[in-house]
Design a protein around this motif. Sequence first.
Motif, short mmCIF file in Angstrom:
data_model
loop_
_atom_site.label_atom_id
_atom_site.label_comp_id
_atom_site.label_asym_id
_atom_site.label_seq_id
_atom_site.Cartn_x
_atom_site.Cartn_y
_atom_site.Cartn_z
N LYS A 7 0.84 -1.20 0.00
CA LYS A 7 0.00 0.00 0.00
C LYS A 7 0.87 1.25 0.00
CE LYS A 7 -3.92 -2.10 2.33
NZ LYS A 7 -4.86 -2.02 3.47
N TYR A 8 0.43 2.24 -0.75
CA TYR A 8 1.15 3.52 -0.86
C TYR A 8 0.10 4.61 -0.75
CZ TYR A 8 4.28 0.17 -3.12
OH TYR A 8 5.04 -0.93 -3.40
N THR A 9 0.31 5.53 0.15
CA THR A 9 -0.76 6.50 0.36
C THR A 9 -0.27 7.94 0.37
OG1 THR A 9 -2.67 7.04 1.77
CG2 THR A 9 -0.62 6.38 2.89
N ASN A 10 -1.09 8.83 -0.18
CA ASN A 10 -0.91 10.24 0.08
C ASN A 10 -2.00 10.58 1.10
OD1 ASN A 10 -3.34 10.59 -1.29
ND2 ASN A 10 -2.40 11.39 -3.15
N ARG A 11 -2.34 11.80 1.28
CA ARG A 11 -3.33 12.10 2.32
C ARG A 11 -4.74 11.69 1.93
NH1 ARG A 11 -1.75 17.98 3.94
NH2 ARG A 11 -3.59 18.29 2.70
N GLU A 12 -4.99 11.60 0.61
CA GLU A 12 -6.37 11.38 0.16
C GLU A 12 -6.68 9.95 -0.25
OE1 GLU A 12 -7.54 15.67 -1.70
OE2 GLU A 12 -6.47 14.30 -2.98
N VAL A 13 -5.71 9.35 -0.93
CA VAL A 13 -6.01 8.05 -1.54
C VAL A 13 -4.91 7.05 -1.18
CG1 VAL A 13 -4.78 8.55 -3.71
CG2 VAL A 13 -6.70 6.96 -3.74
N THR A 14 -5.29 5.79 -1.10
CA THR A 14 -4.31 4.72 -0.91
C THR A 14 -4.30 3.84 -2.15
OG1 THR A 14 -4.54 4.73 1.49
CG2 THR A 14 -3.65 2.72 0.49
N ILE A 15 -3.11 3.68 -2.73
CA ILE A 15 -2.94 2.81 -3.88
C ILE A 15 -2.57 1.43 -3.34
CG2 ILE A 15 -1.60 2.37 -5.98
CD1 ILE A 15 -0.77 5.42 -5.80
N VAL A 16 -3.26 0.43 -3.82
CA VAL A 16 -2.99 -0.95 -3.39
C VAL A 16 -2.40 -1.70 -4.59
CG1 VAL A 16 -3.98 -3.07 -2.46
CG2 VAL A 16 -4.95 -0.84 -1.81
N TRP A 17 -1.27 -2.35 -4.38
CA TRP A 17 -0.62 -3.10 -5.47
C TRP A 17 -0.39 -4.54 -5.05
CZ3 TRP A 17 4.93 -4.42 -6.35
CH2 TRP A 17 5.13 -4.96 -7.62
N LYS A 18 -0.83 -5.44 -5.91
CA LYS A 18 -0.65 -6.87 -5.65
C LYS A 18 0.33 -7.42 -6.68
CE LYS A 18 -5.18 -7.35 -3.64
NZ LYS A 18 -6.55 -7.82 -3.77
N PRO A 19 1.60 -7.56 -6.29
CA PRO A 19 2.63 -7.97 -7.26
C PRO A 19 2.36 -9.33 -7.89
CG PRO A 19 3.51 -7.93 -5.01
CD PRO A 19 2.16 -7.30 -4.95
N ASP A 20 1.72 -10.23 -7.17
CA ASP A 20 1.46 -11.55 -7.74
C ASP A 20 0.44 -11.50 -8.87
OD1 ASP A 20 3.14 -12.77 -5.84
OD2 ASP A 20 1.55 -12.64 -4.36
N THR A 21 -0.34 -10.43 -8.90
CA THR A 21 -1.37 -10.30 -9.93
C THR A 21 -0.88 -9.48 -11.12
OG1 THR A 21 -2.98 -10.33 -8.13
CG2 THR A 21 -3.80 -9.61 -10.25
N CYS A 22 0.18 -8.70 -10.90
CA CYS A 22 0.69 -7.81 -11.95
C CYS A 22 1.21 -8.61 -13.14
CB CYS A 22 1.82 -6.96 -11.36
SG CYS A 22 2.59 -5.85 -12.53
N ILE A 23 0.79 -8.22 -14.33
CA ILE A 23 1.25 -8.91 -15.55
C ILE A 23 2.30 -8.07 -16.29
CG2 ILE A 23 -0.85 -10.28 -15.85
CD1 ILE A 23 -1.77 -8.15 -17.92
N HIS A 24 2.78 -7.02 -15.63
CA HIS A 24 3.85 -6.17 -16.18
C HIS A 24 3.51 -5.66 -17.58
CE1 HIS A 24 6.04 -7.41 -12.66
NE2 HIS A 24 5.78 -8.64 -12.98
N SER A 25 2.29 -5.19 -17.68
CA SER A 25 1.83 -4.69 -18.97
C SER A 25 2.49 -3.36 -19.34
CB SER A 25 0.32 -4.48 -18.91
OG SER A 25 0.03 -3.40 -18.06
N THR A 26 3.09 -2.70 -18.37
CA THR A 26 3.76 -1.40 -18.50
C THR A 26 2.80 -0.22 -18.62
OG1 THR A 26 4.06 -1.19 -20.91
CG2 THR A 26 5.69 -2.54 -19.73
N LEU A 27 1.51 -0.50 -18.63
CA LEU A 27 0.54 0.59 -18.81
C LEU A 27 0.68 1.66 -17.75
CD1 LEU A 27 -2.97 -0.85 -19.74
CD2 LEU A 27 -1.67 0.91 -20.92
N CYS A 28 0.87 1.26 -16.50
CA CYS A 28 0.85 2.26 -15.43
C CYS A 28 2.06 3.18 -15.52
CB CYS A 28 0.74 1.61 -14.06
SG CYS A 28 2.00 0.41 -13.68
N TRP A 29 3.24 2.61 -15.75
CA TRP A 29 4.40 3.52 -15.75
C TRP A 29 4.54 4.29 -17.04
CZ3 TRP A 29 5.90 -1.82 -15.20
CH2 TRP A 29 6.70 -2.34 -16.20
N LYS A 30 4.00 3.79 -18.12
CA LYS A 30 4.00 4.60 -19.33
C LYS A 30 2.92 5.67 -19.27
CE LYS A 30 6.26 1.35 -22.34
NZ LYS A 30 6.10 0.23 -23.27
#
Length: 79
Positions: A7-30
């Motif tokens: 989990k990664y959070t700023n004051r408003e939102v928490t991003i949840v990342w599940k590495p076992d589910t990630c298919i490394h599509s690169t969409l998020c970082w691009k």
Amino acid sequence: MPKSTHKYTNREVTIVWKPDTCIHSTLCWKGLNEVFNPKKRPWIEPNGAKTEQIIEQVRKCPSGALSFYMNDAEDAEKE
Ligand code: SF4
């Protein structure tokens, strides 16, 4: 084996990342490199963009590895 969750959070939102589910599509970082940058550690920087931009990008994750919740909602549940 239990799936890990990060989990990664700023004051408003928490991003949840599940590495076992990630298919490394690169969409998020691009799509939003200021927040999602696999060359950095931690690779998710929740203060790198506005909450609305983060939510928009998280919703594009094709695998469901990324999700989010609003911190207000979590606070409301606790009360
Ligand atoms: S968009 Fe989702 S599946 Fe693709 S690299 Fe990012 S977290 Fe992984």
